[in-house]
Design a protein around this motif. Structure first.
Motif: not given
Length: 437
Positions: A207-217
């Motif tokens: 299973l893939t591991t999710f890593a959040s990225r919050s920058d708008e671009a």
């Protein structure tokens, strides 16, 4: 063509291998097939440098991570070694059967102990071994979920009479606890099927591991006017119209589209994930995937890739890598032709595809269209036979996708010569990466 992953594309390395290392690596390709992590560390003291140089490639299997010689490694060891016809999956199978025989304590026969059983095997990958059941022919398969029922039937049909007449057994190893079990019981007089996993969990899928990225671009559209001018217009064949529309959406919408497309296409490669959705593995939360090292174009062994296949169901992990690549190729055709992944499109998901059934059907406003994908393995007379069948079945057109550029013109000529055949031939390269600029 798009860029292949650098570790595969590179055929030279600055790492100078010692004579001992070269001899060890030749043993790997000539006999071992692939190494476990323990074997790698024991046989190659400089394993970290060798991996970094791309001489060996790791791949996750049902028995854990195995390390195989790459195209780079073969080119370093032998001039022209990249032309070997041994498929990557076959090397993994060789490692599997070797490890199984080691665990069971089977031994090679020699001039004193041999019964000459090799004369019965033909082209089958079976080995004469000393076992607790006597001298036997031993084999096995790990790829594609283990040895198939059809293969077992073929081996039994070929060898049963000889095994009864000369009093020897056929022993096959498989990672599957169920496949072929009833057939083995039917022919128990000469045949033994052993379920064995020399390490690993029996699960190839991860299973893939999710890593959040919050920058708008990053959350916004990928295809801005600047990117379109810089990349897309220079490489229009990399970005079908459907893809260009998708890349103008925000990341969240592209992610939802990936999920809905995966449910229809069944398989999406990591290269397709990057190119059609501009997403990364860490954008995916708990999506199933398997790793594969393969030759995506039939007989073109100089093109070797390592990829991930994202799967719509866990059961797909037991499919052969070439079947997974086939699904990805059909999905690439759908995108090239601008066909939506909706009720108008139906993929043939049967494990054993019928000869005269297309890989997918698009019910257009004007009539049904057949889609067929070809890695280059089909003989040209088979292409002609399929086109003829699709005409007889009443398909409005046939869209023939091929992974081999050199076959496009040949298949176009066959299509033109076939009475009633209409359609087009397209190039479908699911493994193409994003162009650098």
């Amino acid at each position: 063509m798009g860029r292949s992953p650098a570790i595969i594309q590179q055929i030279r390395t600055d790492l100078a291998l010692t004579d001992t290392e070269k001899q060890t690596l030749r043993q790997l390709i000539q006999y071992d097939g692939a190494w476990t992590d323990k074997e790698l560390k024991a046989k190659c003291p400089r394993h970290a440098e060798i991996l970094q140089a791309g001489v060996l490639l790791p791949v996750h299997t049902v028995i854990g991570t195995l390390y195989m010689l790459s195209l780079t490694g073969r080119s370093v060891l032998h001039r022209g070694a990249s032309t070997t016809l041994i498929a990557p999956q076959r090397n993994l199978d060789r490692a599997y059967i070797r490890l199984c025989m080691d665990d069971y304590g089977y031994e090679d026969t020699d001039e004193r102990t041999t019964r000459g059983l090799d004369r019965f095997t033909g082209k089958m990958d079976l080995f004469e071994m000393i076992t607790p059941q006597g001298i036997a022919l031993v084999g096995g398969t790990m790829s594609g979920g283990g040895i198939s029922r059809n293969t077992i039937e073929r081996i039994v049909t070929r060898l049963k009479s000889s095994a009864l007449a000369h009093n020897f057994r056929v022993i096959l190893f498989t990672p599957s606890p169920t496949r072929g079990r009833s057939l083995a019981e039917t022919h128990a007089s000469v045949f033994t099927l052993l379920h064995h996993l020399p390490g690993g969990t029996g699960q190839r899928v991860r299973l893939t591991t999710f890593a959040s990225r919050s920058d708008e671009a990053y959350a916004g559209p990928f295809l801005t006017p600047f990117v379109e001018d810089l990349v897309v217009r220079k490489h229009p064949d990399h970005f079908p119209e459907q893809t260009r529309e998708l890349l103008k959406l925000r990341r969240a919408d592209r992610l939802e589209r990936f999920k809905s497309d995966l449910a229809v296409d069944r398989v999406i490669s990591t290269e397709q994930l990057h190119r059609h959705y501009h997403l990364k593995p860490e954008d995916l939360n708990g999506v199933r995937f398997v790793e594969a090292i393969m030759h995506p174009v039939y007989s073109r062994v100089s093109l070797e890739i390592k990829t991930r296949f994202y799967l719509s169901s866990a059961a797909l992990q037991y499919q052969d890598d070439n079947v997974l690549g086939h699904y990805a190729g059909v999905g690439e055709m759908r995108r090239v032709m601008g066909i939506r992944a909706d009720d108008s499109y139906k993929l043939d998901t049967r494990r054993r595809l019928a000869r005269d059934t297309p890989d997918a059907i698009f019910n257009s406003d004007y009539g049904p269209v057949a889609l067929e994908y070809d890695t280059g393995a089909y003989k040209l007379r088979t292409v002609q036979s399929k086109l003829e069948s699709f005409v007889q079945q009443g398909y409005l057109q046939t869209i023939w996708g091929t992974a081999n550029r050199r076959r496009v013109a040949k298949i176009e000529r066959i299509m033109q010569d076939e009475p009633g055949a209409k359609g087009q031939v397209i190039l479908s390269e699911w493994w193409r990466e994003l162009p650098s600029s």
